[in-house]
Motif scaffolding. Structure first.
Motif, short mmCIF file in Angstrom:
data_model
loop_
_atom_site.label_atom_id
_atom_site.label_comp_id
_atom_site.label_asym_id
_atom_site.label_seq_id
_atom_site.Cartn_x
_atom_site.Cartn_y
_atom_site.Cartn_z
N TRP A 4 -29.76 63.39 67.62
CA TRP A 4 -29.84 61.94 68.26
C TRP A 4 -28.09 62.81 69.15
O TRP A 4 -27.46 63.41 68.97
CB TRP A 4 -29.17 61.01 67.51
N PHE A 30 -28.64 58.93 61.31
CA PHE A 30 -27.82 58.13 62.66
C PHE A 30 -28.28 56.46 62.13
O PHE A 30 -27.18 55.86 62.83
CB PHE A 30 -28.46 58.39 63.94
N PHE A 49 -26.48 56.75 73.08
CA PHE A 49 -27.46 57.92 72.14
C PHE A 49 -29.08 58.36 72.61
O PHE A 49 -29.92 56.76 71.97
CB PHE A 49 -27.05 57.87 70.60
N GLU A 51 -32.82 59.93 70.92
CA GLU A 51 -33.63 59.92 69.73
C GLU A 51 -34.07 61.97 70.33
O GLU A 51 -34.87 61.36 71.23
CB GLU A 51 -33.93 59.63 69.19
#
Length: 54
Positions: A4, A30, A49, A51
């Motif tokens: 991420w 994550f 964040f 992916e």
């Protein structure tokens, strides 16, 4: 497990490494990070964040 990226500073969270400086063990996905975990570089929350595709 996917990596991420922080959209603010570019930090990459790699679950194989974890974030040992902040008590996150290697192998922590994550999705399994605590809700109060923040980017170790710029201190923004997990909502910043995205992916990375494999």
């Amino acid at each position: 497990m996917s990596k991420w990226e922080c959209t603010i500073c570019g930090y990459i969270y790699d679950p194989e490494v974890g974030d040992p400086d902040n008590g996150i063990e290697p192998g922590t996905a994550f999705e399994d990070l605590p809700d109060d975990w923040v980017c170790p570089l710029c201190k923004v929350d997990k909502g910043n964040f995205v992916e990375l595709s494999e």
